[in-house]
Write an enzyme that holds these catalytic residues in place. Structure first.
Site, PDB file in Angstrom:
ATOM      1  N   HIS A 154    -112.295  52.743  -0.202  1.00  0.00           N
ATOM      2  CA  HIS A 154    -111.151  51.832  -0.149  1.00  0.00           C
ATOM      3  C   HIS A 154    -110.961  51.366   1.282  1.00  0.00           C
ATOM      4  CE1 HIS A 154    -107.112  50.232  -0.651  1.00  0.00           C
ATOM      5  NE2 HIS A 154    -107.408  50.173  -1.937  1.00  0.00           N
ATOM      6  N   ASP A 197    -109.668  52.886  -9.584  1.00  0.00           N
ATOM      7  CA  ASP A 197    -110.537  52.480 -10.692  1.00  0.00           C
ATOM      8  C   ASP A 197    -111.428  53.599 -11.209  1.00  0.00           C
ATOM      9  OD1 ASP A 197    -109.678  49.803 -10.740  1.00  0.00           O
ATOM     10  OD2 ASP A 197    -110.921  49.339  -9.012  1.00  0.00           O
TER      11      ASP A 197
END
Ligand code: ACO
Length: 428
Positions: A306, A363
């Protein structure tokens, strides 16, 4: 007096105003830099660029903190509902019971689509990706509602916001129904937001469908966890497109397209496809992790990494736990969940992932839940879009209320040819 930092370029020294946010985040205001020095800043991917001041969402990527309007995501996830969180994001405060009733009622009575939308969906190929269909249909809302397109008119903004939240689940479900030729269901306004979405997706005119409360709760939780994430790719897209003063529907349609990409929201579909490929090809989790690390292989460990979180993604922690709970309650044994857990365990101990601070993101486990409740993989990102919608809207509304709002227009450093004479076609 405002604090400043000094920047020296050659013989010139200029003062750059310093800004500090309410959580101690610091920034240098370079908006006068070019006018005063002729220089611009370069920041590919905008990793060090603040594009706005915002009071909607706070992330501390080093400590794994996420808050909406000051409330911890853990509290909202365990004690709130998606529509309550939507209200919080858009209007800035938790709703009172009567505000929530009004908001919920207004969303509920706007769920239907104009009948002519059926023609729009039926003109698409059967295998149209739902994200393409959703983006097209959301853009088309502007053609059906020319009465609510002015971003400076508060009444028009309110009605377009409520229409948008109410209709996106209907749009997403119709994209799904169209893909395998089932009739579109009318919304059932007696149902809550998520239950109605499940009805639109899974009911058909020949069969009763009663949404399972376990599934409703799981989807509501996932929507809350996806509801905002400050200036990510799709939200920045909504702001950038919206800064041209275009209507809300057009800006959201652009955000849906940005979200679709596999480096962003599209990763949830890619994760489940990765897990299924590992299962179907008989690969071990370790073999796949080695592939994801290899410079000779383009595979990445999808659902890992991320831009902001360099410790853990608090959403992933909540979703992993929910995944265990939901699958246990539904009595589902998932080989894909086993593979995901193996991948996580191996990657978190592997130097490559440790050095680069790569952790599971939102996710990584969400798709396992969607999969267990019968949602096809190509609908995962559409569910993400339904979740992110209130965040996009809140950011769009905030931008329009910002006295410093300007059209978004980055600069560039030109590295192409210098001026050269035109060569006629017959001399080339
Ligand atoms: N698997 C393997 N290697 C990775 C991964 C991954 N998932 N993510 C990053 N890396 C590596 C890169 O190859 C790069 O290595 P290098 O320094 O040797 O070249 C390094 O880690 C840094 O990666 P960047 O892509 O430069 O990091 P950035 O912050 O730009 O990207 C991103 C973040 C896009 C999320 C990235 O981690 C990624 O592609 N992850 C997989 C896709 C994904 O899960 N996306 C969803 C993100 S959450 C969301 O948007 C909702």
């Amino acid at each position: 007096m405002a604090k400043t930092a000094q920047l020296r370029i050659g013989d010139q020294t200029i003062e750059l105003p310093m800004l500090e946010g309410t959580e101690g985040e610091r920034a240098l205001d370079i908006s006068r830099l070019r006018a005063e020095t002729g220089y611009i800043t370069m920041d590919p991917g905008y990793a060090n660029t603040g594009s706005c001041q915002s009071s909607i969402c706070f992330i501390n990527g080093e400590q794994g903190i996420l808050r909406y309007r000051g409330y911890d995501i853990e509290d909202l996830a365990s004690r709130s509902s998606f529509l309550e969180v939507s209200f919080l994001l858009i209007y800035g405060t938790l709703p009172t019971p009567s505000q929530l009733d009004y908001f919920t009622h207004s969303i509920r009575i706007h769920t239907m689509l104009h009948e002519d939308f059926k023609a729009l969906f039926s003109s698409l190929p059967k295998d149209a990706h739902p994200m393409a269909a959703c983006s097209a249909a959301v853009g088309a809302l502007a053609t059906f509602y020319p009465d609510s397109l002015d971003p400076r008119n508060s009444r028009q903004v309110e009605i377009s916001v409520h229409r948008m939240i109410a209709k996106l689940p209907t749009i997403a479900a119709y994209a799904y129904k169209h893909s395998f030729g089932q009739p579109f269901m009318f919304p059932r306004n007696s149902l809550e937001y998520v239950a109605n979405f499940l009805h639109l997706m899974f009911a058909n005119p020949c069969e009763e469908y009663e949404p399972d409360p376990v599934v409703v709760k799981a989807i509501d939780l996932l929507l809350i966890l996806h509801a905002d994430h400050e200036q990510n790719c799709s939200t920045s897209t909504v702001r950038l497109v919206g800064s041209s003063m275009v209507n809300l529907f057009a800006a959201i349609s652009a955000g849906i397209n940005a979200l679709w990409g596999p480096r962003h929201g599209g990763a949830n579909q890619e994760v489940i496809e990765m897990l299924a490929a590992i299962r179907d090809e008989g690969m071990t989790a370790r073999q796949f992790v080695e592939r994801a690390k290899s410079k000779d292989d383009t595979s990445r460990l999808m659902g890992f990494g991320h831009r902001v979180y360099k410790n853990h993604d608090p959403r992933a922690t909540i979703i992993k736990k929910a995944c265990d709970d939901v699958l246990a309650k539904l009595g589902v044994h998932s080989k894909l969940l086993e593979i995901a857990k193996d991948l996580e365990e191996i990657a978190l101990k592997d130097d490559y992932f440790v050095e680069r601070k790569l952790y599971p993101n939102v996710d990584f486990y969400s798709g396992v839940i969607y999969n267990a409740i019968g949602t096809p993989a190509n609908m995962f990102t559409a569910l993400f879009a339904i979740g992110r919608l209130p965040g996009w809207i809140a950011q769009w509304v905030e931008m329009h209320g910002d006295p410093d709002m300007k059209i978004g227009r980055p600069r560039q450093v030109y590295v192409g040819e210098n001026a050269r004479p035109f060569v006629p076609l017959d001399q080339r």
